[in-house]
Write a protein that holds these residues in place. Sequence first.
Motif, PDB file in Angstrom:
ATOM      1  N   UNK A  10       0.822  -1.206   0.000  1.00 55.78           N
ATOM      2  CA  UNK A  10       0.000   0.000   0.000  1.00 55.78           C
ATOM      3  C   UNK A  10       0.851   1.249   0.000  1.00 55.78           C
ATOM      4  N   UNK A  11       0.352   2.307  -0.635  1.00 49.64           N
ATOM      5  CA  UNK A  11       1.071   3.573  -0.731  1.00 49.64           C
ATOM      6  C   UNK A  11       0.125   4.738  -0.463  1.00 49.64           C
ATOM      7  N   UNK A  12       0.667   5.774   0.161  1.00 49.24           N
ATOM      8  CA  UNK A  12      -0.085   7.005   0.368  1.00 49.24           C
ATOM      9  C   UNK A  12       0.851   8.195   0.320  1.00 49.24           C
ATOM     10  N   UNK A  13       0.398   9.309  -0.213  1.00 49.58           N
ATOM     11  CA  UNK A  13       1.274  10.480  -0.336  1.00 49.58           C
ATOM     12  C   UNK A  13       0.485  11.772  -0.229  1.00 49.58           C
ATOM     13  N   UNK A  14       1.111  12.733   0.396  1.00 47.09           N
ATOM     14  CA  UNK A  14       0.599  14.102   0.476  1.00 47.09           C
ATOM     15  C   UNK A  14       1.812  14.993   0.261  1.00 47.09           C
ATOM     16  N   UNK A  15       1.948  15.545  -0.941  1.00 45.79           N
ATOM     17  CA  UNK A  15       3.179  16.215  -1.341  1.00 45.79           C
ATOM     18  C   UNK A  15       2.899  17.572  -1.977  1.00 45.79           C
ATOM     19  N   UNK A  54       2.174  22.322   0.740  1.00 47.11           N
ATOM     20  CA  UNK A  54       1.031  21.536   0.293  1.00 47.11           C
ATOM     21  C   UNK A  54      -0.034  22.500  -0.228  1.00 47.11           C
ATOM     22  N   UNK A  55      -0.648  22.151  -1.352  1.00 45.11           N
ATOM     23  CA  UNK A  55      -1.687  23.003  -1.925  1.00 45.11           C
ATOM     24  C   UNK A  55      -3.074  22.399  -1.693  1.00 45.11           C
ATOM     25  N   UNK A  56      -4.049  23.273  -1.523  1.00 50.43           N
ATOM     26  CA  UNK A  56      -5.457  22.861  -1.467  1.00 50.43           C
ATOM     27  C   UNK A  56      -5.714  21.786  -0.412  1.00 50.43           C
ATOM     28  N   UNK A 235       7.229  20.226   2.458  1.00 48.13           N
ATOM     29  CA  UNK A 235       6.450  19.647   3.549  1.00 48.13           C
ATOM     30  C   UNK A 235       5.546  18.558   2.989  1.00 48.13           C
ATOM     31  N   UNK A 236       5.024  17.714   3.890  1.00 46.25           N
ATOM     32  CA  UNK A 236       4.112  16.673   3.456  1.00 46.25           C
ATOM     33  C   UNK A 236       4.385  15.352   4.140  1.00 46.25           C
ATOM     34  N   UNK A 237       3.948  14.274   3.490  1.00 51.84           N
ATOM     35  CA  UNK A 237       4.078  12.952   4.091  1.00 51.84           C
ATOM     36  C   UNK A 237       4.045  11.867   3.021  1.00 51.84           C
ATOM     37  N   UNK A 342      12.689  19.754  -0.395  1.00 56.99           N
ATOM     38  CA  UNK A 342      13.235  18.817   0.593  1.00 56.99           C
ATOM     39  C   UNK A 342      12.259  18.690   1.758  1.00 56.99           C
ATOM     40  N   UNK A 343      11.651  17.518   1.889  1.00 56.45           N
ATOM     41  CA  UNK A 343      10.655  17.291   2.928  1.00 56.45           C
ATOM     42  C   UNK A 343      11.274  16.851   4.255  1.00 56.45           C
ATOM     43  N   UNK A 344      12.579  17.056   4.412  1.00 54.31           N
ATOM     44  CA  UNK A 344      13.261  16.753   5.675  1.00 54.31           C
ATOM     45  C   UNK A 344      12.955  15.316   6.106  1.00 54.31           C
ATOM     46  N   UNK A 345      12.337  15.137   7.273  1.00 54.57           N
ATOM     47  CA  UNK A 345      12.112  13.786   7.774  1.00 54.57           C
ATOM     48  C   UNK A 345      11.192  12.934   6.927  1.00 54.57           C
TER      49      UNK A 345
END
Length: 417
Positions: A10-15, A54-56, A235-237, A342-345
């Motif tokens: 499974x995959x999920x992303x918020x970028x 992150x947009x919207x 930022x994101x996850x 660069x989303x750091x962690x």
Amino acid sequence: MELKRVVVTGLGALTPIGNNISEYWDGLKNGRSGCAPITYFDAEKFKTRFACEIKNFDPLQHFDRKEARKLDRFAQYALVSSDEAIKDAGIDLDTVDKFRVGVIWGAGIGGIETFQNEVKNFAEGDGTPRFNPFFIPKMIADIAPGNISIKHGFMGPNYTTVSACASSANAMIDALNYIRLNHCDIIVTGGSEAAVTQAGVGGFNAMHALSTRNESPETASRPFDATRDGFVLGEGAGALILEEYEHAKARGAKIYAEVIGGGMSSDAYHMTAPHPDGIGVERVMHNCLRDAGIDASEVDAINTHGTSTPLGDVAELKAISKVFGAHANDININSTKSMTGHLLGAAGAIEAIASILSMQHNLVPPTINHTTVDENIDPSLNLTLNKAQEREVNIAMSNTFGFGGHNACVLFRKLIE
């Protein structure tokens, strides 16, 4: 003891270039920049006035108002991306053995916005210590996996890895080994970060780490380019479901890839600068290849750490040339940070996902914004410049490094039955 095989189900992303896996891949393959002027606060007096936000994203589309107030943005991002990954994996939450499902999550900083705002409010007050009762729970980095486990009732291992920008790559390696050793059947892993704040931007500006290309934000993240002047804050996850192969097979899960190896090392050199000869980076790739039991000649693609810093990019490419020798010229090397910042962690997680999607689609996303050749970089390396390239990708490597000299490397392979 025979090690268990581990696969991604499974995959999920918020970028900054997409709020789910489908949108993220669309942004990657089309070379879309996620960078723009900062909207979260007035950045007029800052040296850097742009970031990859992150947009919207409306937290009230995912949480009720009361719940949203209890969560720092980095934890909101973690919950949203992990929900997508869990749904994508098709896990039956009513029948799975929740004592054998864990959450291992990476965050380099955690709730920096919460910390910043609480301290500002105190400093601007009358000296009476009036702090939000959720100050500490919102701020601490381990609250992200804690909330994921609480939401779904997962009662296996639960903790956060903190190794600066290598945090989520370290989380994935820990998850890999827990399943290999038969301690768990499933682990939700990945990382999140939300450091586009006054404290985050100001702090990185103070150490001269960020690009200051304010006149052209969308081209500021330019890994390997001679005119690069620092990284762009993102930022994101990113979330991945790692699962024991036989367990996944028994429930008929779709399998994206097999995780075949993970390596770690330390530069033991400097708090923020990489070793100029890439010694630690060279070692981490060797360690990862050895752990996977494959030869360097089998690697098809490398998603580099590639932050767009003058020292870091050169050191990493030197190390790649040393580890892979003549085969380095046959590898598609890229840096997706050119698009996401660069989303750091969270960098290791979203870049591992990019590597997996490259294998799924046999397409390597580009390193965008390259205009000027750097004479310190070997011109024979294929850096996948400015345009995605089609090729068979059977084994992909993802590199992630962090302040403090932390190096982590993960290898993925198309599933071999």
